[in-house]
Design an enzyme around this catalytic site. Structure first.
Site, short mmCIF file in Angstrom:
data_model
loop_
_atom_site.label_atom_id
_atom_site.label_comp_id
_atom_site.label_asym_id
_atom_site.label_seq_id
_atom_site.Cartn_x
_atom_site.Cartn_y
_atom_site.Cartn_z
N LEU A 54 45.93 94.41 -68.65
CA LEU A 54 46.27 95.90 -69.13
C LEU A 54 47.60 95.82 -69.83
O LEU A 54 48.12 96.79 -69.41
CB LEU A 54 47.32 95.87 -67.25
CG LEU A 54 46.67 96.13 -66.04
CD1 LEU A 54 47.78 96.20 -64.72
CD2 LEU A 54 45.64 97.38 -66.36
N ASP A 63 40.66 89.08 -76.13
CA ASP A 63 40.07 87.60 -77.01
C ASP A 63 40.80 86.50 -77.30
O ASP A 63 40.33 85.65 -76.65
CB ASP A 63 39.29 87.82 -78.49
CG ASP A 63 38.75 90.01 -78.78
OD1 ASP A 63 38.23 89.31 -77.23
OD2 ASP A 63 38.72 89.84 -79.34
P1 ADP Z 1 42.39 94.68 -75.08
O1 ADP Z 1 42.98 93.47 -76.20
O2 ADP Z 1 40.64 93.53 -74.55
O3 ADP Z 1 42.49 95.75 -74.81
P2 ADP Z 1 44.32 94.34 -73.56
O4 ADP Z 1 45.39 95.13 -74.09
O5 ADP Z 1 45.10 94.70 -71.95
O6 ADP Z 1 42.78 93.97 -74.25
O7 ADP Z 1 45.47 93.30 -73.67
C1 ADP Z 1 44.94 91.40 -73.15
C2 ADP Z 1 46.55 90.38 -72.88
O8 ADP Z 1 47.17 90.40 -73.63
C3 ADP Z 1 46.91 91.95 -71.33
O9 ADP Z 1 46.63 91.47 -69.90
C4 ADP Z 1 48.87 90.94 -71.76
O10 ADP Z 1 48.06 89.30 -71.32
C5 ADP Z 1 48.01 90.59 -73.94
N1 ADP Z 1 49.41 91.95 -74.29
C6 ADP Z 1 48.83 92.89 -74.74
N2 ADP Z 1 49.17 92.96 -75.27
C7 ADP Z 1 50.68 93.22 -74.97
C8 ADP Z 1 51.41 93.80 -75.64
N3 ADP Z 1 52.19 94.68 -75.58
N4 ADP Z 1 52.79 93.08 -74.94
C9 ADP Z 1 52.62 91.97 -74.46
N5 ADP Z 1 51.21 91.36 -74.05
C10 ADP Z 1 50.50 91.91 -74.26
#
Ligand code: ADP
Length: 311
Positions: free
Chosen positions: A225, A258
């Site tokens: 998320l 990733d």
């Molecule tokens: P994707 O890159 O597939 O869209 P997400 O955006 O859900 O996946 O990000 C994957 C993981 O990366 C998250 O569950 C979180 O642990 C970390 N993450 C992503 N964005 C942030 C952020 N802005 N701050 C802190 N951790 C983040």
């Protein structure tokens, strides 16, 4: 041969990124301000994330017989990732993403999967031994579905190790076996919405989506998320765990998922005694390190950059 910690069956893509004052209109030629070439593809990104943390990782993939493919080959050697299971494919370009970014941050992206879609069952079968013996097999949906299915079937039949499917990019027509075969099914919130029809605005919605994915036959489900961390649920257990992530100053979240999956596979292979909640917490915080840097593979932390308590 020693068994690999992590084997990825997945994609390699070259990102060709042009920066311009604005996006061009139809038929217009514009001068850009910068050009950057990056190495990507969900498969290779996840492999690189695991490798940089210290896992013995390799990838089964296809590149085209072109200069991009050769560059990628060299990049893998730089990472000390074995190229033994990379096939060079004549007559098809290497997978690439042509990206234009305007000063206001808008973009146009065209993805040509090229050689990635030629990865087939026989490529997977040639690597049967490494898939059977590895501690963690990791797949995504950027190569042909047949190759992904075959890899997960080989792993499941071996009764050894763990398999993860990152069912991304989401494919509404995905073969339903891909819900049931992997040990862990992982998607982000947008993908979870596509697979379940549950609109996810908060953690409770992710729990609702996980319940639907478990009904579809998934064994363990993680929904990431972004800055809200991840939610985890498993078959036969009514406890759903919301795993927060540290609050950080994110400057580029490309490839966060990733980084997370590479880190998760690292923990599953290297620290199998940790419980899922602890592994997910650490993987969240490693992904959070990556979003504080520009780029994709370059932003993934190397083991010596990671605080000791996270590895
Ligand atoms: P994707 O890159 O597939 O869209 P997400 O955006 O859900 O996946 O990000 C994957 C993981 O990366 C998250 O569950 C979180 O642990 C970390 N993450 C992503 N964005 C942030 C952020 N802005 N701050 C802190 N951790 C983040």
């Amino acid at each position: 041969m020693d068994a690999y910690d992590v084997v990825v069956v997945g994609s390699c893509m070259i990102d060709l990124i042009c920066y311009a004052p604005r996006l061009p209109r139809n038929g217009e030629t514009l001068y850009g301000t910068n050009f950057v070439m990056g190495f990507g593809g969900k498969g290779c990104n996840q492999c690189v994330s695991a490798k940089k943390l210290g896992a013995n990782a390799t990838i089964i993939a296809r590149l085209g017989n072109d200069s991009f493919g050769q560059n990628y080959f060299n990049k893998l050697k730089e990472y000390e990732i074995s190229t033994k299971y990379i096939s060079i494919t004549d007559g098809t370009p290497s997978g690439m993403a042509q990206i234009t970014v305007s000063e206001s941050g808008e973009n146009h992206i065209i993805i040509v999967p090229g050689a990635n879609k030629q990865l087939n069952e026989s490529d997977v079968l040639k690597a049967t031994e490494v898939i059977e013996t590895c501690k963690v097999l990791m797949c995504q949906l950027e190569v042909s579905e047949n190759a992904t299915l075959k890899a997960l079937q080989v792993k499941s039949n071996s009764k050894k190790g763990i398999s993860i499917l990152n069912a991304s990019p989401a494919n509404i027509k995905m073969n339903p076996l891909l819900f049931t075969l992997p040990d862990i099914f992982c998607v982000n919130e947008t993908e979870a919405e596509i697979y379940t029809n549950v609109k996810i605005n908060e953690q409770q919605h992710a729990v609702d989506a996980i319940k639907i994915l478990l009904l579809k036959g998934c064994k363990k489900v993680i929904i990431t998320l972004g800055e809200k961390g991840s939610v985890y649920g498993e078959k036969g257990n009514s406890n759903f765990i919301c795993v927060p992530v540290l609050k950080v100053n994110a400057i580029d979240t490309t490839g966060a998922g990733d980084a997370f999956l590479g880190a998760l596979s690292y923990f599953l292979s290297k620290h199998s005694k940790l419980d899922m909640e602890e592994m997910i917490k650490r993987a969240n915080n490693i992904a959070a390190l990556s979003v504080q840097k520009l780029g994709t593979q370059e932003s993934f932390p190397i083991y010596y950059e990671v605080p000791k308590h996270l590895l």
